[in-house]
Design a protein around this motif. Structure first.
Motif, PDB file in Angstrom:
ATOM      1  N   SER A  10       8.330  -3.071  11.804  1.00 37.40           N
ATOM      2  CA  SER A  10       7.735  -2.815  10.489  1.00 37.40           C
ATOM      3  C   SER A  10       7.066  -4.074   9.952  1.00 37.40           C
ATOM      4  O   SER A  10       6.055  -3.991   9.242  1.00 37.40           O
ATOM      5  CB  SER A  10       8.802  -2.371   9.496  1.00 37.40           C
ATOM      6  OG  SER A  10       9.543  -1.310  10.023  1.00 37.40           O
ATOM      7  N   ARG A  38       3.446   2.560  11.951  1.00 35.63           N
ATOM      8  CA  ARG A  38       3.260   3.278  10.676  1.00 35.63           C
ATOM      9  C   ARG A  38       4.410   4.241  10.507  1.00 35.63           C
ATOM     10  O   ARG A  38       4.663   5.066  11.382  1.00 35.63           O
ATOM     11  CB  ARG A  38       1.968   4.087  10.695  1.00 35.63           C
ATOM     12  CG  ARG A  38       0.794   3.207  10.504  1.00 35.63           C
ATOM     13  CD  ARG A  38      -0.507   4.003  10.458  1.00 35.63           C
ATOM     14  NE  ARG A  38      -1.567   3.048  10.716  1.00 35.63           N
ATOM     15  CZ  ARG A  38      -2.566   3.228  11.566  1.00 35.63           C
ATOM     16  NH1 ARG A  38      -2.670   4.352  12.229  1.00 35.63           N
ATOM     17  NH2 ARG A  38      -3.461   2.293  11.734  1.00 35.63           N
ATOM     18  N   ASN A  39       5.073   4.117   9.408  1.00 38.76           N
ATOM     19  CA  ASN A  39       6.238   4.969   9.169  1.00 38.76           C
ATOM     20  C   ASN A  39       6.100   5.617   7.796  1.00 38.76           C
ATOM     21  O   ASN A  39       6.259   4.942   6.772  1.00 38.76           O
ATOM     22  CB  ASN A  39       7.509   4.114   9.249  1.00 38.76           C
ATOM     23  CG  ASN A  39       8.750   4.968   9.271  1.00 38.76           C
ATOM     24  OD1 ASN A  39       8.733   6.101   8.806  1.00 38.76           O
ATOM     25  ND2 ASN A  39       9.832   4.429   9.800  1.00 38.76           N
ATOM     26  N   VAL A  40       5.793   6.903   7.815  1.00 36.84           N
ATOM     27  CA  VAL A  40       5.528   7.579   6.547  1.00 36.84           C
ATOM     28  C   VAL A  40       6.778   7.695   5.676  1.00 36.84           C
ATOM     29  O   VAL A  40       6.688   7.758   4.454  1.00 36.84           O
ATOM     30  CB  VAL A  40       4.906   8.984   6.755  1.00 36.84           C
ATOM     31  CG1 VAL A  40       3.420   8.879   7.014  1.00 36.84           C
ATOM     32  CG2 VAL A  40       5.593   9.733   7.878  1.00 36.84           C
ATOM     33  N   SER A  47       1.278  -3.470   2.139  1.00 37.45           N
ATOM     34  CA  SER A  47       0.477  -2.443   2.814  1.00 37.45           C
ATOM     35  C   SER A  47       0.278  -2.844   4.277  1.00 37.45           C
ATOM     36  O   SER A  47       0.490  -4.000   4.656  1.00 37.45           O
ATOM     37  CB  SER A  47      -0.884  -2.314   2.141  1.00 37.45           C
ATOM     38  OG  SER A  47      -1.668  -3.460   2.431  1.00 37.45           O
ATOM     39  N   GLU A  48      -0.157  -1.874   5.052  1.00 37.35           N
ATOM     40  CA  GLU A  48      -0.402  -2.167   6.466  1.00 37.35           C
ATOM     41  C   GLU A  48      -1.449  -3.278   6.602  1.00 37.35           C
ATOM     42  O   GLU A  48      -1.293  -4.182   7.424  1.00 37.35           O
ATOM     43  CB  GLU A  48      -0.900  -0.887   7.136  1.00 37.35           C
ATOM     44  CG  GLU A  48      -1.138  -1.035   8.609  1.00 37.35           C
ATOM     45  CD  GLU A  48      -1.709   0.240   9.188  1.00 37.35           C
ATOM     46  OE1 GLU A  48      -1.111   1.311   8.969  1.00 37.35           O
ATOM     47  OE2 GLU A  48      -2.751   0.164   9.848  1.00 37.35           O
ATOM     48  N   ALA A  69      -1.819  -1.982  14.754  1.00 37.64           N
ATOM     49  CA  ALA A  69      -0.921  -1.004  14.131  1.00 37.64           C
ATOM     50  C   ALA A  69      -1.095   0.309  14.877  1.00 37.64           C
ATOM     51  O   ALA A  69      -2.143   0.562  15.467  1.00 37.64           O
ATOM     52  CB  ALA A  69      -1.265  -0.828  12.666  1.00 37.64           C
ATOM     53  N   GLU A  71       0.366   4.724  15.132  1.00 36.83           N
ATOM     54  CA  GLU A  71       1.268   5.770  14.666  1.00 36.83           C
ATOM     55  C   GLU A  71       1.583   6.705  15.823  1.00 36.83           C
ATOM     56  O   GLU A  71       0.924   6.689  16.841  1.00 36.83           O
ATOM     57  CB  GLU A  71       0.704   6.525  13.455  1.00 36.83           C
ATOM     58  CG  GLU A  71      -0.581   7.245  13.683  1.00 36.83           C
ATOM     59  CD  GLU A  71      -1.167   7.751  12.363  1.00 36.83           C
ATOM     60  OE1 GLU A  71      -0.755   7.300  11.289  1.00 36.83           O
ATOM     61  OE2 GLU A  71      -2.058   8.592  12.439  1.00 36.83           O
TER      62      GLU A  71
END
Ligand code: ADP
Length: 160
Positions: A10, A38-40, A47-48, A69, A71
């Motif tokens: 993360s 990316r972890n919703v 922020s990313e 990054a 997902e």
């Protein structure tokens, strides 16, 4: 063939523990991709884009390190990147169970991808991004736990 390893996490925010693992890891493999997952379901402090900036500033000077990054499934991302190794850091025993589960699940999903663990340095073994966020948000001193530029960003973000 170049050995490419992915170091996923993360990195909210990047800590000196992360930097330690990345710097040691890149000496073992030809290329290291430090990848923000990316972890919703996780609400992040940074922020990313901010995390990408911080990681690039701290690690990006090394041409062997790419910061990115992704997902979705880590093993799918590894496949897309041509990576055969997942790099993870181990701190205390508490990390072990979760890492063991993940490594076995990833092995089942992608038998060709190996998970490698690097033991943390003794000065980093109690450092987690979560603890850094908590301490910093309460006005505690995180000097030495994160790169100076991350410390500055924490101060600005939290108004401490
Ligand atoms: P954290 O667990 O600190 O919130 P991440 O989820 O970004 O951080 O962790 C990504 C990877 O980095 C994991 O393999 C984790 O075990 C490792 N890691 C995190 N902090 C440290 C540390 N202080 N020393 C070694 N490895 C670490």
């Amino acid at each position: 063939m170049a050995r490419i390893a992915i170091y996923p996490g993360s990195f909210d925010p990047p800590t000196n523990g992360h930097v330690y693992i990345a710097k040691r890891g890149v000496e073992v493999f030809d290329k290291l991709v430090v990848a923000i997952a990316r972890n919703v379901s996780k609400t992040a402090l940074f922020s990313e884009t901010e995390r990408l900036e911080m990681l690039r500033e701290v690690l990006g000077k090394d041409a062997r390190i790419e910061v990115d990054a992704f997902e979705g499934l880590l093993v799918e991302y590894a496949r897309r990147k041509g990576a055969t190794v997942i790099l993870r850091g181990l701190r205390a025993v508490a990390d072990f169970e979760y890492e063991f589960q993940m490594a076995n699940m990833n092995r089942k999903l992608a038998p060709g991808v190996e998970t490698f663990f690097l033991m943390t340095g003794e000065e980093h073994f109690y450092v987690s991004a979560q603890l850094v966020r908590e301490v910093a948000s309460l006005g505690g001193n995180v000097t030495g736990l994160v790169p100076p530029m991350v410390e500055e960003r924490l101060r600005k973000r939290l108004g401490t």
